[in-house]
Scaffold this motif. Sequence first.
Motif, PDB file in Angstrom:
ATOM      1  N   GLU A 168     -15.814  64.766  52.596  1.00  0.00           N
ATOM      2  CA  GLU A 168     -14.984  64.858  51.403  1.00  0.00           C
ATOM      3  C   GLU A 168     -15.681  64.300  50.175  1.00  0.00           C
ATOM      4  O   GLU A 168     -15.332  64.632  49.044  1.00  0.00           O
ATOM      5  N   GLY A 169     -16.628  63.387  50.368  1.00  0.00           N
ATOM      6  CA  GLY A 169     -17.343  62.807  49.242  1.00  0.00           C
ATOM      7  C   GLY A 169     -16.648  61.620  48.604  1.00  0.00           C
ATOM      8  O   GLY A 169     -17.096  61.112  47.583  1.00  0.00           O
ATOM      9  N   ARG A 170     -15.561  61.174  49.190  1.00  0.00           N
ATOM     10  CA  ARG A 170     -14.871  59.978  48.689  1.00  0.00           C
ATOM     11  C   ARG A 170     -14.272  59.241  49.885  1.00  0.00           C
ATOM     12  O   ARG A 170     -13.710  59.851  50.794  1.00  0.00           O
ATOM     13  N   PRO A 171     -14.359  57.912  49.891  1.00  0.00           N
ATOM     14  CA  PRO A 171     -13.864  57.150  51.032  1.00  0.00           C
ATOM     15  C   PRO A 171     -12.349  57.220  51.159  1.00  0.00           C
ATOM     16  O   PRO A 171     -11.630  57.292  50.158  1.00  0.00           O
ATOM     17  N   GLN A 172     -11.880  57.200  52.402  1.00  0.00           N
ATOM     18  CA  GLN A 172     -10.453  57.196  52.694  1.00  0.00           C
ATOM     19  C   GLN A 172     -10.167  56.170  53.775  1.00  0.00           C
ATOM     20  O   GLN A 172     -11.033  55.852  54.596  1.00  0.00           O
ATOM     21  N   ILE A 173      -8.959  55.660  53.780  1.00  0.00           N
ATOM     22  CA  ILE A 173      -8.559  54.714  54.815  1.00  0.00           C
ATOM     23  C   ILE A 173      -8.290  55.476  56.105  1.00  0.00           C
ATOM     24  O   ILE A 173      -7.424  56.361  56.137  1.00  0.00           O
ATOM     25  N   VAL A 174      -9.048  55.159  57.148  1.00  0.00           N
ATOM     26  CA  VAL A 174      -8.881  55.856  58.421  1.00  0.00           C
ATOM     27  C   VAL A 174      -8.101  55.026  59.433  1.00  0.00           C
ATOM     28  O   VAL A 174      -7.560  55.576  60.394  1.00  0.00           O
ATOM     29  N   SER A 175      -8.046  53.705  59.233  1.00  0.00           N
ATOM     30  CA  SER A 175      -7.241  52.863  60.111  1.00  0.00           C
ATOM     31  C   SER A 175      -7.037  51.505  59.445  1.00  0.00           C
ATOM     32  O   SER A 175      -7.726  51.158  58.481  1.00  0.00           O
ATOM     33  N   VAL A 176      -6.067  50.757  59.950  1.00  0.00           N
ATOM     34  CA  VAL A 176      -5.754  49.425  59.423  1.00  0.00           C
ATOM     35  C   VAL A 176      -5.697  48.442  60.585  1.00  0.00           C
ATOM     36  O   VAL A 176      -4.955  48.664  61.553  1.00  0.00           O
ATOM     37  N   ASP A 177      -6.493  47.385  60.507  1.00  0.00           N
ATOM     38  CA  ASP A 177      -6.480  46.321  61.513  1.00  0.00           C
ATOM     39  C   ASP A 177      -5.690  45.153  60.943  1.00  0.00           C
ATOM     40  O   ASP A 177      -6.025  44.635  59.868  1.00  0.00           O
ATOM     41  N   LEU A 178      -4.637  44.716  61.645  1.00  0.00           N
ATOM     42  CA  LEU A 178      -3.717  43.704  61.128  1.00  0.00           C
ATOM     43  C   LEU A 178      -3.854  42.372  61.857  1.00  0.00           C
ATOM     44  O   LEU A 178      -4.167  42.322  63.051  1.00  0.00           O
ATOM     45  N   THR A 179      -3.612  41.303  61.111  1.00  0.00           N
ATOM     46  CA  THR A 179      -3.519  39.953  61.674  1.00  0.00           C
ATOM     47  C   THR A 179      -2.444  39.203  60.899  1.00  0.00           C
ATOM     48  O   THR A 179      -1.935  39.692  59.891  1.00  0.00           O
ATOM     49  N   ALA A 180      -2.101  38.022  61.373  1.00  0.00           N
ATOM     50  CA  ALA A 180      -1.221  37.085  60.653  1.00  0.00           C
ATOM     51  C   ALA A 180       0.156  37.650  60.328  1.00  0.00           C
ATOM     52  O   ALA A 180       0.812  37.195  59.387  1.00  0.00           O
ATOM     53  N   GLY A 181       0.611  38.663  61.077  1.00  0.00           N
ATOM     54  CA  GLY A 181       1.984  39.123  60.925  1.00  0.00           C
ATOM     55  C   GLY A 181       2.258  40.031  59.747  1.00  0.00           C
ATOM     56  O   GLY A 181       3.419  40.321  59.437  1.00  0.00           O
ATOM     57  N   PHE A 182       1.261  40.491  59.035  1.00  0.00           N
ATOM     58  CA  PHE A 182       1.459  41.414  57.916  1.00  0.00           C
ATOM     59  C   PHE A 182       1.610  42.848  58.426  1.00  0.00           C
ATOM     60  O   PHE A 182       1.025  43.236  59.445  1.00  0.00           O
ATOM     61  N   SER A 183       2.372  43.655  57.680  1.00  0.00           N
ATOM     62  CA  SER A 183       2.481  45.075  58.018  1.00  0.00           C
ATOM     63  C   SER A 183       1.385  45.855  57.302  1.00  0.00           C
ATOM     64  O   SER A 183       0.786  45.371  56.330  1.00  0.00           O
ATOM     65  N   ALA A 184       1.149  47.081  57.754  1.00  0.00           N
ATOM     66  CA  ALA A 184       0.133  47.919  57.121  1.00  0.00           C
ATOM     67  C   ALA A 184       0.493  48.224  55.673  1.00  0.00           C
ATOM     68  O   ALA A 184      -0.370  48.268  54.787  1.00  0.00           O
ATOM     69  N   THR A 185       1.795  48.403  55.412  1.00  0.00           N
ATOM     70  CA  THR A 185       2.242  48.684  54.051  1.00  0.00           C
ATOM     71  C   THR A 185       1.984  47.493  53.134  1.00  0.00           C
ATOM     72  O   THR A 185       1.493  47.654  51.999  1.00  0.00           O
ATOM     73  N   GLU A 186       2.293  46.284  53.621  1.00  0.00           N
ATOM     74  CA  GLU A 186       2.065  45.084  52.817  1.00  0.00           C
ATOM     75  C   GLU A 186       0.576  44.897  52.530  1.00  0.00           C
ATOM     76  O   GLU A 186       0.172  44.580  51.404  1.00  0.00           O
ATOM     77  N   LEU A 187      -0.245  45.109  53.560  1.00  0.00           N
ATOM     78  CA  LEU A 187      -1.685  44.933  53.406  1.00  0.00           C
ATOM     79  C   LEU A 187      -2.241  45.884  52.345  1.00  0.00           C
ATOM     80  O   LEU A 187      -2.999  45.487  51.453  1.00  0.00           O
ATOM     81  N   LEU A 188      -1.827  47.149  52.430  1.00  0.00           N
ATOM     82  CA  LEU A 188      -2.306  48.140  51.469  1.00  0.00           C
ATOM     83  C   LEU A 188      -1.805  47.823  50.068  1.00  0.00           C
ATOM     84  O   LEU A 188      -2.542  47.965  49.088  1.00  0.00           O
ATOM     85  N   ARG A 189      -0.553  47.363  49.953  1.00  0.00           N
ATOM     86  CA  ARG A 189       0.006  47.076  48.629  1.00  0.00           C
ATOM     87  C   ARG A 189      -0.730  45.923  47.960  1.00  0.00           C
ATOM     88  O   ARG A 189      -1.067  45.999  46.774  1.00  0.00           O
ATOM     89  N   TYR A 190      -0.997  44.852  48.688  1.00  0.00           N
ATOM     90  CA  TYR A 190      -1.726  43.725  48.111  1.00  0.00           C
ATOM     91  C   TYR A 190      -3.137  44.143  47.674  1.00  0.00           C
ATOM     92  O   TYR A 190      -3.598  43.808  46.582  1.00  0.00           O
ATOM     93  N   ALA A 191      -3.815  44.879  48.572  1.00  0.00           N
ATOM     94  CA  ALA A 191      -5.189  45.291  48.266  1.00  0.00           C
ATOM     95  C   ALA A 191      -5.229  46.220  47.064  1.00  0.00           C
ATOM     96  O   ALA A 191      -6.060  46.065  46.155  1.00  0.00           O
ATOM     97  N   ALA A 192      -4.320  47.212  47.023  1.00  0.00           N
ATOM     98  CA  ALA A 192      -4.324  48.190  45.940  1.00  0.00           C
ATOM     99  C   ALA A 192      -3.954  47.551  44.612  1.00  0.00           C
ATOM    100  O   ALA A 192      -4.526  47.881  43.558  1.00  0.00           O
TER     101      ALA A 192
END
Length: 617
Positions: A316-340
Motif C-alpha cells: 500500500e505504501g503507507r503503514p497500517q496497524i495490523v495488530s495491538v498488543d495490550l498490557t496493564a488493563g487497557f483496551s485496544a480503543t483506549e490505546l489507539l486513542r491515547y496514541a493518536a
Amino acid sequence: MQEIGRRLKTTLLAIAVSGLLVGLVLRLLGLSAPAAVIWSIGVVPVLFFLVLEIVRSLARGEVGLDVVAALSMSAALLFGEELAAAVIAVMYSGGTFLESFAEGRARREMRDLLSRVPRTATRHVNGGLEDVPLDAVKPGDRLFIRQGEAVPVDGQLVSSVAFLDTSPLTGESLPARYDDGAELMSGAMNAGEAFDMVASRSAGESTYAGIVRLVEAAQQSRAPMSRMADLWSIGFLAVTVILAAGAWWLTGDPIRAVAVLVVATPCPLILAVPVALVAGMSRAAHFGVLIKGAAALEAMARIKTLILDKTGTLTEGRPQIVSVDLTAGFSATELLRYAAALDQASRHPVGQAVVAQAQAQGMVLPVPQAVTEFPGEGLSGRVDGHDVLVGGAGFVAARLGAEAESRHHKAAGSVLVAVAVDGVLAGCLVMADPLRQEAGTMLDGLRQEGISRILLATGDRADVAERVTAGLGLDGVHAGLTPDQKVALVIAERKHAAVMMVGDGINDAPALAVADVGVAMGARGAAASAEAADVVLLVDRVGQLRPGIEIARRARHIALESVAVGIGLSVLAMIAAAFGHLVPVEGALLQEVIDVAVILNALRVLRVRTSAEPAAS
C-alpha cells in the motif's frame, strides 16, 4: 499551429474538389479545353504546397512518399492527363485531411481531459466566498467546490463526505466516496453535494497540471515504428520509380508510368502508423494509463520482463496497524486513542498513519498539551490529564526504565509503536506496510499479457521482502538495493528482453530512466519518478498496467496489419497499372479507396476492449 494546419488542409481539399467538379461539368457540356484549364487550376495550389512540404522534409533529412504524389501530379499535367491530375489532387488533399481528422478523432479523449482544466476557484475569505484565478490559489486556502465543478487543485477534504467522478482520470465508471480528511486529486468532478477542501498544492504543482503537460508532450512525439515506416517509404519510393520507368521504357507509353505513380500515391505507411499509435494513447488514457509518447506505447507492446519496486507498488505504501498488543488493563480503543491524540502533534509518517486510523474509526481526538517531540524517536505530552509517551519500543522502554520490546513479538518488516500512560506501559501498536489485496491477481493478469519474467527490486531487507512476497510466484527477489544497484539490475535484464520498471519514489527515478519503459505509480507520487517515467498511472494500482499493455499490443498489431494490407494492395495495383489494366484516373480512385480503408482500420484501436471492461452482452 495545428489549427492553422487543419484549416489549410481543408482549404486545399475544397479547391481541389471544386476544380474537379467544375471541370467535369464543363466536360459534360462539351467544353474540353476549358475543363482542362479548370482542372489544372485546381491542381496547382495542392502541388505548390506539396512541393513546399517536400522541401521542408528534405531540410530535416527526411524523404517520404510525398515525392511520388508530386511526381504523379506533375507527370499527369505534363502528358495531358489533367483529369487524372485533378483526381490525384483530390485524393492527396483528401488523404491528408482524412489523416488530420482521424488523428483529431483519436486525440478526442485527451482533449476532453484538457478541457476539464478549471480556470477559476471559489475561495473562502472573511466569512464569504470569492472567485479567484486558479493561479491565485495557494496551499492552505479553503476552497468551496459546487456540484458539477472540477476540483481545481490537489488538497484535503474538510467536509464530512464528497462524491467525485474520477472517470476521465482513472477510468472508474462510478463516482467514489471520500470522507473527511481524504486526499483529493485535481481534475475530478464533484458528482454530489457542494463541499469544502483545503488546498495542499498550487495549481502549477497539482496533479492535473502535470497530466496536462504530459498529454501535450505525448501528442508531439513519434514512435520508433513511425521512423521505421519512413525508412520503408524510401524503399517503396524506389520500387515505384523503377516500376514506372520500366513500364514506360518497355512499352514506350508514358501514360503507363503516370498510372503506376498515381496508384502508389499516397502510401498507407505514412497514414496507418501515426493514427493507430495516437489512437492507442487516447484509449489507454481512458483507463488512467497516461503514456507520454508514441515511442513509449510502441515499447510497451514489446515488454517481456517486469521489475517492481515493493513499497507503493506491491504494498500500500503507507503503514497500517495490523495488530495491538495490550498490557496493564487497557483496551485496544483506549490505546489507539491515547496514541493518536498525541501523534496529532507529529508529522512523522507512522504517527500520521496512527491518527488516520483513529479518525477512520470515528474517534474524536482531544488536543494534546505540553508536547515534546524527540525527532526520530517519539513524543511525550498530556492527553485528557494523563501523561502519555508514544514512540519506538526502545525509546519508551528507556523512558520507563524497563525492557518493553522483549515483551512483544515483532515480525519482519513491522514497526512497534509503544504507548505508555502515567508511567505504565499500556501496550504496543504493531504496524506494517501490507501487501495489496489484488497483488496476486494483478501479477497473474500481467503474465497472461505476455510478461514472462517478474522481479522484485527493493531497498528493504531480504527477510522483509521475502515475507511480503511469499506466495506471489515471483521469478526473483532482489533486496537491499541502492538506486545504482537497481539501475544495474535493469541494465542486466535488458540484455535478455525488453524491460518495464515500476516505482514511485525518488530512489526509483534512475532505474525508471534506463528501463525500456519506466512506469511511475500515481500522478501524486514523487515528481522525480514521474519525470523520469515513460508512463504514469493516475491511480496507485499496478493492475492498471494490464489494460495499458493490452491496448499497446493491439495498437501495434493493427498498425502493422494496416501497413501490410495497404502496401500489398498498392503493389498489386501498381503491377496492374504497369501492364495497362488501369488508366491513371482508375488508379487514383482505387488508391483513394485503399487509403480510406487503411485509416478506418487504424481507428479500430479506439474500440479495443480490455480485460478491465465487462464483456459485451
